[in-house]
Design a protein around this motif. Structure first.
Motif, PDB file in Angstrom:
ATOM      1  N   VAL B 288      38.462  31.950  37.345  1.00  0.00           N
ATOM      2  CA  VAL B 288      38.239  33.261  37.945  1.00  0.00           C
ATOM      3  C   VAL B 288      38.872  33.311  39.333  1.00  0.00           C
ATOM      4  N   PRO B 289      39.797  34.237  39.584  1.00  0.00           N
ATOM      5  CA  PRO B 289      40.344  34.352  40.938  1.00  0.00           C
ATOM      6  C   PRO B 289      39.225  34.670  41.939  1.00  0.00           C
ATOM      7  N   THR B 290      39.258  33.989  43.070  1.00  0.00           N
ATOM      8  CA  THR B 290      38.225  34.183  44.093  1.00  0.00           C
ATOM      9  C   THR B 290      38.121  35.648  44.504  1.00  0.00           C
ATOM     10  N   LEU B 293      35.942  37.893  42.406  1.00  0.00           N
ATOM     11  CA  LEU B 293      34.504  37.763  42.650  1.00  0.00           C
ATOM     12  C   LEU B 293      34.096  38.489  43.922  1.00  0.00           C
ATOM     13  N   ILE B 294      34.845  38.239  45.005  1.00  0.00           N
ATOM     14  CA  ILE B 294      34.420  38.767  46.307  1.00  0.00           C
ATOM     15  C   ILE B 294      34.750  40.256  46.431  1.00  0.00           C
ATOM     16  N   PHE B 295      35.996  40.609  46.184  1.00  0.00           N
ATOM     17  CA  PHE B 295      36.433  41.967  46.528  1.00  0.00           C
ATOM     18  C   PHE B 295      36.275  42.952  45.375  1.00  0.00           C
ATOM     19  N   ASP B 297      33.919  42.369  43.000  1.00  0.00           N
ATOM     20  CA  ASP B 297      32.509  42.253  42.609  1.00  0.00           C
ATOM     21  C   ASP B 297      32.358  42.005  41.107  1.00  0.00           C
ATOM     22  N   ILE B 298      33.268  41.205  40.546  1.00  0.00           N
ATOM     23  CA  ILE B 298      33.202  40.874  39.117  1.00  0.00           C
ATOM     24  C   ILE B 298      32.120  39.812  38.901  1.00  0.00           C
ATOM     25  N   LYS B 299      31.326  40.006  37.859  1.00  0.00           N
ATOM     26  CA  LYS B 299      30.276  39.041  37.521  1.00  0.00           C
ATOM     27  C   LYS B 299      30.693  38.279  36.268  1.00  0.00           C
ATOM     28  N   VAL B 300      30.559  36.961  36.317  1.00  0.00           N
ATOM     29  CA  VAL B 300      30.951  36.129  35.181  1.00  0.00           C
ATOM     30  C   VAL B 300      29.695  35.431  34.671  1.00  0.00           C
TER      31      VAL B 300
END
Lengths: 369, 369
Positions: B288-290, B293-295, B297-300
């Motif tokens: 997952v590209p960082t 996640l941060i920008f 707001d993707i949830k895995v």
């Protein structure tokens, strides 16, 4: 020739910067100055130190602020480079975090008064300047009885740490959390806020070139309230795994590194645990074993303070957070990161120090003359 | 010598299997048989086909069941190999999913009666057999007016698809989802349940060795209700990206492949979207590209039907789900996966077909003599 070209460039720069000083970003009062840029790029190339700009009148809904101190955070540098997801309209003033003192307020402003301390409510406000005039709605009041460096560094790192410890897992005293990059600004705040809440922290740091500097770091983090300090290599050692014979497995992992480091801390999570990513210092993505997701029910999510701030529809949750954090500061449970205070005119040296990979001190620009 | 050794081994095997047939796992009625194993390992080496076992009486809280049909799922094979997180006590009967008909019930059993169709409530029950006697609490009643192959394959794939479409994002008609491994059993159920709910599906499949078999697959998935069918390479093409000029970006990505495939589908998610992993066919982790996640707001997260079943404290949610799925079946909106029905005695050929990488037909063992 070179001198003539420079002179023309500076003149053009001022014309391009003019809008900056005739709207909300005006620097006012005696000898107002600002660290500003009119194009994205390497800070050494695009930043300019502007001095002696006229002061606008304060409109009815506005506040005039004298900035006191503002830190340099890695995200500030990314924003200047144009590689941050927020690109402020140019020309812009650098810096996203800092504390100022209200000098005067417009007729319609009732919740702020001269002498109050304020911090920007949102990113991109531009804190690396001595003076600002802006709508009161762009500021949040904070107590003015806490140390200046704590106030100046409250909005980003402690708030990020506070929210990550509050919003993803229901943590109770005695619960364990694990974090990498534990020496980062957020990492230090995590250690202290977690300790104030009775949470046990496992703090992962990069190894240091020599034993004494590692020992110094370990002692520093333990002094902040960190229970365990361990290198990334140490995470894979059996003696580390043995600590889970006496400790519950972490419910929460906080990741600001990515790559192998993220995968390693994730492996130690309890079933149903969450890893929150808030940075990617290794520039490697986060790699998650499929089995961790399916069979251990691990959740991998991200956190961005800027987004949280934007989503706030009322300020109550924010006020509660700031109030709790300031209480921790007053009680000695939360201190500003180890820091160096640098006059704003020396901003370039401070930026260079921030970019040093093993830098352990936060650079804080001070605006008093 | 070899004959004598074999004879001793079979005798030992029966002694070791004895507990299997004297407790809940008894096979009863005429010519009861079962596909069983007494050690973990490769199916060809450890599976045995047992016949003619005595029938126990049905105790007061028990039910006697004649199994009708049971599919072979990849997880069944992993369980036999001993590499699945659930390891049933040995000796065990293979198979986790299937449908049976109640033959008789104990005196205390009030919610089941002869003629009812039942499926196991939990994993590890052992469905590859003709007869079973077990507590009524280990079974769930389902309607007996749906096709046999739909009933036999209801508990794992359609339920997994149903929950993943229900529990992670609030999806409304017109919303988009993206999935890889779209031809998997779950993938086919996702297409149909999504279509029944008015959701648009983008279905990613591996490319096929020749155009005609790819075209056949594409037509098959579109026939089930899939809106877009695309290869993994196609995900990176501009003409694919152009579809988001007329479609909303997906809120939900379903991943059963891992590796690059997972990263690719994740990149297309809307801000705030969720990727649910329920398999890892590529044996590569999820990367997952960082920044996602941060920008973004993707949830895995992950999903495991077995865990969901275990967490059920009351059966209402489960009943609602089974009832809705059976309605879809009756309305022709949900059909069993394309399948081949194989007599239980030919289980080994069916297992081998299941392991064929490009197999498109579900193998279903049938128990009628």
């Amino acid at each position: 020739m070179a001198g003539a070209r420079l002179s023309v460039s500076v003149s053009r720069l001022f014309r391009r910067l003019e809008p900056l000083f005739s709207s909300r970003h005006y620097c006012s009062l005696a000898s107002p100055c600002a660290v500003s840029y009119s194009q994205y790029g390497e800070p050494s190339k695009v930043l300019r130190f502007l001095t002696d700009v006229d002061v606008p009148d304060v409109r009815d809904d506005q506040v005039s602020v004298r900035m006191l101190a503002a830190p340099i955070n890695p995200a500030d540098i990314n924003m200047i480079q144009g590689v941050y997801p927020i690109k402020p309209p140019l020309p812009a003033v650098g810096g996203n975090e800092g504390v100022g003192e209200v000098v005067s307020v417009g007729l319609q402003v009732s919740d702020l008064q001269p002498g109050d301390w304020v911090i920007p409510a949102d990113s991109g406000w531009g804190t690396w300047r001595t003076h600002a005039v802006c709508p009161a709605s762009e500021l949040r009041k904070i107590p003015n009885d806490i140390p200046l460096e704590a106030a100046a560094t409250l909005a980003v790192n402690p708030c990020t740490a506070y929210r990550m410890l509050s919003d993803f897992q229901h943590l109770q005293p005695g619960d364990t959390i694990v974090q990498n990059g534990a020496n980062s600004g957020v990492g230090q705040a995590v250690i202290q806020i977690a300790a104030a809440r009775g949470l046990v922290t496992i703090n992962v740091v990069r190894n240091r070139p020599d034993r004494s500097s590692y020992f110094e770091l370990e002692m520093y983090l333990k002094g902040l309230g960190g229970h365990y300090v361990i290198t990334e290599e140490g995470l894979r050692r059996q003696d580390f795994r043995d600590i889970f014979k006496r400790l519950p497995r972490p419910k929460l992992a906080l990741n600001c590194v990515g790559g192998k480091s993220a995968t390693e801390i994730l492996r130690h999570l309890e079933t149903g645990g969450t890893m929150v990513t808030y940075g990617g210092m290794s520039r490697q993505p986060v790699t998650v074993p499929t089995g961790s997701l399916i069979f251990q029910d691990i959740k991998v999510v991200g956190y961005w303070m800027t987004q949280w701030n934007k989503r706030q529809t009322d300020s109550q949750e924010s006020s509660e957070m700031l109030s709790t954090l300031c209480d921790y500061v007053r009680q000695g449970k939360l201190q500003a990161p180890s820091n160096v205070q640098v006059p704003i005119s020396d901003y370039m040296a401070a930026i260079n120090s921030t970019r040093d990979a093993f830098s352990t001190k936060k650079q804080i620009l001070t605006m008093s003359s």
